[in-house]
Design an enzyme around this catalytic site. Structure first.
Site, PDB file in Angstrom:
ATOM      1  N   GLY A   1      21.223 -11.427 -34.353  1.00 16.64           N
ATOM      2  CA  GLY A   1      20.416 -10.193 -33.973  1.00 16.64           C
ATOM      3  C   GLY A   1      21.618 -10.461 -32.704  1.00 16.64           C
ATOM      4  CB  SER A   2      21.604  -7.714 -30.020  1.00 18.14           C
ATOM      5  OG  SER A   2      21.287  -9.211 -28.633  1.00 18.14           O
TER       6      SER A   2
ATOM      7  CD  GLU B   1      24.840 -11.578 -39.116  1.00 19.27           C
ATOM      8  OE1 GLU B   1      25.541 -10.937 -38.052  1.00 19.27           O
ATOM      9  OE2 GLU B   1      23.412 -11.917 -39.904  1.00 19.27           O
TER      10      GLU B   1
ATOM     11  CB  CYS C   1      24.574  -7.242 -38.264  1.00 18.43           C
ATOM     12  SG  CYS C   1      25.023  -7.841 -40.517  1.00 18.43           S
TER      13      CYS C   1
END
Length: 486
Positions: free
Chosen positions: A232-233, A254, A288
């Protein structure tokens, strides 16, 4: 119960449940509804899990992990391979649900399901044997890898099942139990993946819990979960890491990326423009490792820009087989992208193609693919990870300067160099501060190659044997002969 053509009870793709201890589990009236990004209509109800549900799942996982760890490696491989075959048999059904989940076009949804199958089969080709460090008459030293126990996987909304498979498969393969927590925005395909998995794994080995934003902390702080994988962020990743630190959980993450691409003066402008744009605008830029900042040598800048503009103008928005990209996944991110485009307008940046306004004739969370012509390096559209079909192109002339500009970010997930001079490409690539470097390509992944992240783009390494080891405790055994033995 009647069986379908695959030999298993048919999945009901209209109703959705948690999967706890091998069974479908509801939360009665405590449910929520996702939103279809194409139509903005409500999707079906999904459970909102409570601490009670988490405790039940963790208890079942703890029991399952002990017995699953004793199952031979080859047997675990066979179960995962059979699971992959069953997913393949139902690929079209899963793709349909994934479209409703994510806003992917039908081709992108099919591609994600296909990639999941490839990943599951790919991990089965890996192994993690004990390693003999020393084997002498007076001493033997062996290192082996033992499962950590219960792994909770928190997956993102952009690739909800593909990303989950990068951790679910290694966790189960190495003898752990896996609790799958999909994003509140995209729970549907994940729940059905987990439901199908009950035909191949003992109860408790693969479970899934749907919920809202309160569910993640219940997992990351739970004392009987030994490891958390999160995608995620970066800001949320920091919160996950802080939460896991309370019980010293193993954590792999990640996180965000702001991948630069450096285009050199000797490229074929049209070919490179199409290849880069194809990645940058795929899934409306919600990847991403998509190219998000393009640095183009001034000698070919105008030619690459023109070719990319012409290509992007051909990209059709929608859901069908003739559409290249769909909508933004959810309202929160849609509002962020609109604000980013409003900043483009406020700061009077040059829009080469596209628009700073959503299309007025489409009902979903659509953003027109947009290229920004040579903005300053401190523009929001350059500094921030857009995660949208909004792409800045900038000029460069000096190698040292462009490397400095490309590395001027706290993210380090991926980067690419485009050049016909392979010595130049490798020279530039080795100076880029990112875990994954691509030369004349971008965003290619495979289960046999590690997928690392540098800086604030993550922690730990996914894929390959490194990904298997991440799900294990390392144990070194030192042995000497007993006194009186020879």
């Amino acid at each position: 119960m009647a069986l379908d053509k695959t030999g298993y009870p048919p999945l009901d793709f209209e109703t959705f449940y948690n999967i706890i201890d091998g069974e479908l589990s509801s939360t009665q009236n405590n449910v929520r509804y996702g939103i279809n990004p194409f139509t903005l209509e409500k999707n079906p109800a999904v459970p909102v899990s409570s601490l009670h549900d988490v405790d039940r799942a963790v208890e079942a996982a703890g029991r399952a992990a002990k017995s699953w760890a004793e199952v031979p490696w080859d047997t675990r491989v066979s179960a995962i391979r059979e699971y992959a075959n069953a997913i393949e048999d139902k690929a079209e059904d899963f793709a349909r649900i994934l479209m409703m989940d994510t806003g992917k076009t039908v081709n992108l949804a099919r591609d994600e399901i296909s990639t999941c199958i490839q990943y599951l089969r790919g991990f089965c080709q890996l192994s993690l044997p004990s390693e003999v460090i020393e084997d002498a008459k007076e001493r033997k030293v062996v290192t082996r890898y033992t499962p950590v126990g219960v792994v909770a996987g928190i997956s993102p909304w952009n690739f909800p099942v593909q990303v989950a498979c990068t951790w679910m498969a290694p966790a189960i393969l190495t003898g752990n139990a896996y609790i799958w927590k999909p994003s509140p925005y995209t729970p549907y395909c994940s729940l059905k993946f987990a439901e199908l998995g009950q035909h191949f794994f003992p109860p408790g080995v693969l479970q899934a819990l749907s919920g809202d934003d309160d569910l993640g902390p219940l997992l990351t702080e739970h004392p009987n979960i030994q490891m958390v994988s999160f995608t995620g962020s970066t800001p949320v990743g920091k919160k996950v890491m802080e939460s896991c630190s309370k019980t010293l959980k193993r954590v792999v993450m990640e996180l965000g990326g702001n991948d630069p691409a450096i285009v050199c003066a000797n490229v074929d402008p049209v070919s490179v423009a199409i290849k880069i744009a194809s990645v940058a605008f795929c899934h409306s830029g919600q990847i991403c490792i998509a190219t998000k900042r393009i640095y183009i040598h001034e000698a070919v800048y105008d030619a690459v820009l023109a070719a990319m503009v012409e290509f992007v103008k051909t990209l059709k928005l929608g859901s069908g087989e003739d559409a290249y990209t769909g909508p933004i996944n959810n309202k929160n991110h849609f509002e962020y992208v609109k604000d980013l485009l409003a900043d483009v307008e406020r700061t009077k940046l040059t829009v080469a193609t596209g628009s700073t306004k959503p299309p007025s004739d489409m009902g979903g969370y659509y953003i027109v693919p947009t290229i920004i012509d040579n903005p300053p390096d401190d523009a929001r559209v350059v500094v921030e990870e857009q995660f949208a079909p909004v792409l800045p192109l900038m000029k460069w002339s000096d190698e040292a300067d462009v490397i400095s500009r490309a590395n001027n970010t706290n993210m380090g997930l991926g980067a690419s160099v485009w050049s016909r001079d392979m010595d130049q490409a490798e020279r530039l690539g080795k100076q880029l501060q990112a875990g994954n470097i691509w030369i004349n390509t971008h965003a290619e992944l495979q289960t046999s190659a590690p997928f690392p992240a540098h800086k604030q783009s993550g922690l730990g390494t996914a894929m390959a044997v490194d990904g298997l080891k991440a799900c294990c405790n390392v144990q070194t055994i030192h042995t000497r002969p007993a006194d009186g033995t020879t």
